[in-house]
Design an enzyme around this catalytic site. Sequence first.
Site, PDB file in Angstrom:
ATOM      1  N   ASN A   1      40.425  -8.433 -19.000  1.00  0.00           N
ATOM      2  CA  ASN A   1      40.149  -7.910 -20.334  1.00  0.00           C
ATOM      3  C   ASN A   1      41.099  -6.783 -20.691  1.00  0.00           C
ATOM      4  O   ASN A   1      41.652  -6.116 -19.810  1.00  0.00           O
ATOM      5  CB  ASN A   1      38.722  -7.333 -20.423  1.00  0.00           C
ATOM      6  CG  ASN A   1      37.643  -8.370 -20.227  1.00  0.00           C
ATOM      7  OD1 ASN A   1      37.791  -9.516 -20.617  1.00  0.00           O
ATOM      8  ND2 ASN A   1      36.551  -7.957 -19.609  1.00  0.00           N
TER       9      ASN A   1
ATOM     10  N   ARG B   1      40.771   9.601 -11.621  1.00  0.00           N
ATOM     11  CA  ARG B   1      41.815   9.211 -12.562  1.00  0.00           C
ATOM     12  C   ARG B   1      41.193   8.490 -13.752  1.00  0.00           C
ATOM     13  O   ARG B   1      40.144   7.861 -13.622  1.00  0.00           O
ATOM     14  CB  ARG B   1      42.820   8.275 -11.872  1.00  0.00           C
ATOM     15  CG  ARG B   1      43.372   8.873 -10.589  1.00  0.00           C
ATOM     16  CD  ARG B   1      43.961   7.825  -9.693  1.00  0.00           C
ATOM     17  NE  ARG B   1      44.436   8.443  -8.452  1.00  0.00           N
ATOM     18  CZ  ARG B   1      45.031   7.775  -7.485  1.00  0.00           C
ATOM     19  NH1 ARG B   1      45.221   6.484  -7.590  1.00  0.00           N
ATOM     20  NH2 ARG B   1      45.432   8.409  -6.390  1.00  0.00           N
TER      21      ARG B   1
ATOM     22  N   LEU C   1      25.762   2.911  -4.377  1.00  0.00           N
ATOM     23  CA  LEU C   1      24.822   3.909  -4.894  1.00  0.00           C
ATOM     24  C   LEU C   1      25.530   5.049  -5.620  1.00  0.00           C
ATOM     25  O   LEU C   1      25.043   6.176  -5.645  1.00  0.00           O
ATOM     26  CB  LEU C   1      23.975   4.460  -3.737  1.00  0.00           C
ATOM     27  CG  LEU C   1      23.188   3.410  -2.945  1.00  0.00           C
ATOM     28  CD1 LEU C   1      22.654   4.003  -1.649  1.00  0.00           C
ATOM     29  CD2 LEU C   1      22.053   2.843  -3.787  1.00  0.00           C
TER      30      LEU C   1
ATOM     31  N   GLU D   1      31.568 -11.968 -14.766  1.00  0.00           N
ATOM     32  CA  GLU D   1      32.095 -11.951 -16.132  1.00  0.00           C
ATOM     33  C   GLU D   1      32.752 -13.270 -16.552  1.00  0.00           C
ATOM     34  O   GLU D   1      33.370 -13.335 -17.607  1.00  0.00           O
ATOM     35  CB  GLU D   1      33.091 -10.796 -16.310  1.00  0.00           C
ATOM     36  CG  GLU D   1      32.416  -9.444 -16.374  1.00  0.00           C
ATOM     37  CD  GLU D   1      33.379  -8.306 -16.678  1.00  0.00           C
ATOM     38  OE1 GLU D   1      32.893  -7.239 -17.091  1.00  0.00           O
ATOM     39  OE2 GLU D   1      34.604  -8.469 -16.492  1.00  0.00           O
TER      40      GLU D   1
ATOM     41  N   ASP E   1      34.686  -1.728  -9.023  1.00  0.00           N
ATOM     42  CA  ASP E   1      35.748  -2.704  -8.807  1.00  0.00           C
ATOM     43  C   ASP E   1      36.744  -2.212  -7.762  1.00  0.00           C
ATOM     44  O   ASP E   1      37.224  -2.994  -6.935  1.00  0.00           O
ATOM     45  CB  ASP E   1      36.478  -2.981 -10.126  1.00  0.00           C
ATOM     46  CG  ASP E   1      35.567  -3.615 -11.160  1.00  0.00           C
ATOM     47  OD1 ASP E   1      34.619  -4.312 -10.769  1.00  0.00           O
ATOM     48  OD2 ASP E   1      35.803  -3.400 -12.366  1.00  0.00           O
TER      49      ASP E   1
ATOM     50  N   GLY F   1      37.667  -8.900 -12.768  1.00  0.00           N
ATOM     51  CA  GLY F   1      38.567  -9.682 -11.936  1.00  0.00           C
ATOM     52  C   GLY F   1      39.917  -9.022 -11.770  1.00  0.00           C
ATOM     53  O   GLY F   1      40.427  -8.879 -10.654  1.00  0.00           O
TER      54      GLY F   1
END
Length: 305
Positions: free
Chosen positions: A17, A284, A219, A144, A251, A47
């Site tokens: 995306n 970041r 967590l 997704e 991710d 992804g």
Amino acid sequence: MTTTHAPGRVCVLGSANVDDVREVDRFPRPGETVFARSRTRVPGGKGLNQAIAAARAGAATALRARIGRDEEGRMLRAAAAGAGVDTAGMLEVPAATGSAAILRDGAGENSIVVAGGANAAFTELTADDLAAIAAADVLLLQGEVPVVALEQAAVHARDHGTRVILTPAPVQEFGADLLSAVDLLVPNEHEACALAGLEDPRAAARALTATRRRVLITLGGRGAALVDPTGTVQEIPSVPVRAVDTTGAGDAFCGALAARLAAGAELPEAARWAAAAAALSVTREGSATSPAREEVEQLLDRPPV
């Protein structure tokens, strides 16, 4: 001290995306308008984020995704290639590239709405997709893209000896055929509770260890918990940092985890390594800002304060 492993092969099958990020002082209440301090457009999608994280963690990484024949798709391909990801599996389809609208507040927390676009067209795997899965040490999946593609990929991976990791985000109706092919489920605490229909994250993780699957529940700032099919829980500590942007932290965790497992690390060690990678990522801005392998190793080798 960290342990050195030879690079492994990771195949990520999932979304790509363009993230439209707006900085706000606080999230708006229903019906309220707030002003954004800034707006940026950056590469994202679970992804793509996970593929970049795995590549930066040292794995030979291939991304199987669907993008549009548009400027956004070209932007995502360039971002993946720049991180060392094999982009041959980022196929163009007659749909707009997927996008996400992200609000980020002053504390670094975020709220995300995704428009699937080309990701929704990922309903069938090509022969090249299947070959990339069979050649990998680890297949990394997320929620997704359509479940039909996830199921086909997971079953093919299982039949060819490729380890399967599923991040159930967002939570969908994941069928029994898919879940039975998953070796490691990596939900956050909210996803674990939603999947298990329970309120306590650790109880939910124990309930999800069906078919002798292990569950690694993230967590946030409290680290992670690894639960095996016997119900034994092993705590994975977090690495204290000052968070700037938590978008994509999960991710970064999953991509680094897959890279270390593909390289031969045991799961607890890989999880600790992934926690350090995720900690660095939140210092970041952006969702595809996973650290390089050397940065993670330096953090892990730093003496405790």
